[in-house]
Design a protein around this motif. Structure first.
Motif, PDB file in Angstrom:
ATOM      1  N   PHE A  11     -11.342   6.794  -6.749  1.00 49.95           N
ATOM      2  CA  PHE A  11      -9.672   7.233  -6.942  1.00 49.95           C
ATOM      3  C   PHE A  11      -9.414   5.607  -6.868  1.00 49.95           C
ATOM      4  O   PHE A  11      -8.600   5.267  -7.925  1.00 49.95           O
ATOM      5  CB  PHE A  11      -9.026   7.763  -5.690  1.00 49.95           C
ATOM      6  N   LEU A  12     -10.764   4.921  -7.266  1.00 49.64           N
ATOM      7  CA  LEU A  12     -10.365   3.339  -8.060  1.00 49.64           C
ATOM      8  C   LEU A  12      -9.381   3.041  -9.214  1.00 49.64           C
ATOM      9  O   LEU A  12      -8.807   2.329  -8.690  1.00 49.64           O
ATOM     10  CB  LEU A  12     -12.073   2.202  -7.182  1.00 49.64           C
ATOM     11  N   GLU A  13      -9.733   3.556  -9.794  1.00 47.26           N
ATOM     12  CA  GLU A  13      -8.326   3.209 -11.108  1.00 47.26           C
ATOM     13  C   GLU A  13      -7.917   3.958 -11.031  1.00 47.26           C
ATOM     14  O   GLU A  13      -6.485   2.580 -11.871  1.00 47.26           O
ATOM     15  CB  GLU A  13      -9.852   4.188 -12.553  1.00 47.26           C
ATOM     16  N   GLN A  14      -7.509   4.770 -10.386  1.00 44.96           N
ATOM     17  CA  GLN A  14      -6.373   5.621 -10.097  1.00 44.96           C
ATOM     18  C   GLN A  14      -5.164   4.151  -9.147  1.00 44.96           C
ATOM     19  O   GLN A  14      -4.246   4.194 -10.336  1.00 44.96           O
ATOM     20  CB  GLN A  14      -6.040   6.441  -9.725  1.00 44.96           C
ATOM     21  N   VAL A  15      -5.998   4.011  -8.303  1.00 39.78           N
ATOM     22  CA  VAL A  15      -4.726   3.210  -7.634  1.00 39.78           C
ATOM     23  C   VAL A  15      -5.121   1.844  -8.239  1.00 39.78           C
ATOM     24  O   VAL A  15      -3.550   1.157  -8.579  1.00 39.78           O
ATOM     25  CB  VAL A  15      -5.980   3.104  -6.204  1.00 39.78           C
ATOM     26  N   LEU A  16      -5.664   1.415  -8.881  1.00 42.35           N
ATOM     27  CA  LEU A  16      -5.861  -0.206  -9.615  1.00 42.35           C
ATOM     28  C   LEU A  16      -4.634   0.179 -11.239  1.00 42.35           C
ATOM     29  O   LEU A  16      -4.096  -1.244 -11.321  1.00 42.35           O
ATOM     30  CB  LEU A  16      -7.132  -0.801  -9.759  1.00 42.35           C
ATOM     31  N   ALA A  17      -4.542   1.170 -11.003  1.00 43.21           N
ATOM     32  CA  ALA A  17      -3.718   1.607 -12.840  1.00 43.21           C
ATOM     33  C   ALA A  17      -2.572   0.750 -12.448  1.00 43.21           C
ATOM     34  O   ALA A  17      -1.493   1.238 -13.517  1.00 43.21           O
ATOM     35  CB  ALA A  17      -3.976   2.851 -13.270  1.00 43.21           C
ATOM     36  N   PHE A  18      -1.863   0.851 -11.340  1.00 46.08           N
ATOM     37  CA  PHE A  18      -0.410   0.788 -10.482  1.00 46.08           C
ATOM     38  C   PHE A  18      -0.379  -0.470 -10.341  1.00 46.08           C
ATOM     39  O   PHE A  18       0.122  -1.565 -10.698  1.00 46.08           O
ATOM     40  CB  PHE A  18       0.085   1.386  -9.517  1.00 46.08           C
ATOM     41  N   MET A  72       3.324   6.674  -5.590  1.00 50.87           N
ATOM     42  CA  MET A  72       3.084   6.752  -7.026  1.00 50.87           C
ATOM     43  C   MET A  72       1.945   7.640  -7.305  1.00 50.87           C
ATOM     44  O   MET A  72       1.716   8.152  -8.745  1.00 50.87           O
ATOM     45  CB  MET A  72       3.217   5.141  -7.506  1.00 50.87           C
ATOM     46  N   ILE A  73       1.115   7.770  -6.327  1.00 49.70           N
ATOM     47  CA  ILE A  73      -0.418   8.457  -6.684  1.00 49.70           C
ATOM     48  C   ILE A  73      -0.377   9.394  -6.507  1.00 49.70           C
ATOM     49  O   ILE A  73       0.470  10.274  -5.505  1.00 49.70           O
ATOM     50  CB  ILE A  73      -1.308   7.913  -5.549  1.00 49.70           C
ATOM     51  N   GLU A  74      -0.932  10.877  -7.204  1.00 48.59           N
ATOM     52  CA  GLU A  74      -0.882  12.381  -7.353  1.00 48.59           C
ATOM     53  C   GLU A  74      -2.276  12.057  -7.134  1.00 48.59           C
ATOM     54  O   GLU A  74      -2.886  13.023  -7.822  1.00 48.59           O
ATOM     55  CB  GLU A  74      -0.585  13.287  -8.622  1.00 48.59           C
ATOM     56  N   ILE A  75      -2.535  12.349  -5.751  1.00 50.07           N
ATOM     57  CA  ILE A  75      -3.850  13.359  -5.635  1.00 50.07           C
ATOM     58  C   ILE A  75      -3.547  15.059  -4.976  1.00 50.07           C
ATOM     59  O   ILE A  75      -3.525  15.568  -4.352  1.00 50.07           O
ATOM     60  CB  ILE A  75      -4.106  12.767  -4.507  1.00 50.07           C
ATOM     61  N   PHE A  76      -4.332  15.364  -5.581  1.00 51.65           N
ATOM     62  CA  PHE A  76      -5.019  17.201  -5.615  1.00 51.65           C
ATOM     63  C   PHE A  76      -3.366  17.909  -5.541  1.00 51.65           C
ATOM     64  O   PHE A  76      -3.262  18.408  -6.945  1.00 51.65           O
ATOM     65  CB  PHE A  76      -5.280  17.607  -4.071  1.00 51.65           C
ATOM     66  N   ARG A  77      -2.412  17.681  -4.486  1.00 50.81           N
ATOM     67  CA  ARG A  77      -1.291  18.448  -4.622  1.00 50.81           C
ATOM     68  C   ARG A  77       0.007  17.602  -4.722  1.00 50.81           C
ATOM     69  O   ARG A  77      -0.260  16.046  -3.965  1.00 50.81           O
ATOM     70  CB  ARG A  77      -1.203  19.100  -2.676  1.00 50.81           C
ATOM     71  N   PRO A  78       0.803  17.814  -5.180  1.00 51.40           N
ATOM     72  CA  PRO A  78       2.137  16.760  -4.979  1.00 51.40           C
ATOM     73  C   PRO A  78       2.845  16.428  -3.766  1.00 51.40           C
ATOM     74  O   PRO A  78       3.460  15.326  -4.267  1.00 51.40           O
ATOM     75  CB  PRO A  78       2.957  17.035  -6.614  1.00 51.40           C
ATOM     76  N   CYS A 132       0.871  -1.391   0.231  1.00 52.79           N
ATOM     77  CA  CYS A 132      -0.342   0.335  -0.021  1.00 52.79           C
ATOM     78  C   CYS A 132       0.913   1.324  -0.340  1.00 52.79           C
ATOM     79  O   CYS A 132       0.999   2.148  -0.476  1.00 52.79           O
ATOM     80  CB  CYS A 132      -0.935   0.422   0.819  1.00 52.79           C
ATOM     81  N   ILE A 133       1.577   1.339   0.666  1.00 55.80           N
ATOM     82  CA  ILE A 133       2.607   2.645   0.619  1.00 55.80           C
ATOM     83  C   ILE A 133       3.477   2.749  -1.116  1.00 55.80           C
ATOM     84  O   ILE A 133       3.101   4.092  -1.203  1.00 55.80           O
ATOM     85  CB  ILE A 133       3.639   1.930   1.958  1.00 55.80           C
ATOM     86  N   SER A 134       3.831   1.736  -1.464  1.00 56.42           N
ATOM     87  CA  SER A 134       4.311   2.510  -2.650  1.00 56.42           C
ATOM     88  C   SER A 134       3.166   2.292  -3.466  1.00 56.42           C
ATOM     89  O   SER A 134       3.794   2.674  -4.654  1.00 56.42           O
ATOM     90  CB  SER A 134       5.007   0.848  -2.741  1.00 56.42           C
TER      91      SER A 134
END
Length: 69
Positions: A62-69, A38-44, A32-34
């Motif tokens: 955010f499900l699609e963005q999280v599962l894309a990795f 990788m995910i950018e949410i709102f602010r870097p 989960c930490i990895s």
């Protein structure tokens, strides 16, 4: 990495007795930490703890963005 695990997931407070279960939970937390890194949410510069909170408040967004990795 230990600091991230403790701050983000409060791993030191974990009271899992079964050694195999504790090891599995540790692997899941590291995975989960990895993903959170990788995910950018709102602010870097959003902290891991805040990213986790934002995702938990609206997981469908955010499900699609999280599962894309």
């Amino acid at each position: 990495m230990h600091w991230h695990l403790d701050v983000t997931f409060k791993e030191d407070a974990n009271k899992t007795i079964d050694k195999r279960a504790a090891e599995n939970l540790n692997i899941i937390r590291k995975w989960c930490i990895s993903i959170l890194k990788m995910i950018e949410i709102f602010r870097p510069k959003l902290s891991m703890k805040k990213k986790r909170f934002v995702i938990s408040m609206n997981p469908a967004e955010f499900l699609e963005q999280v599962l894309a990795f």
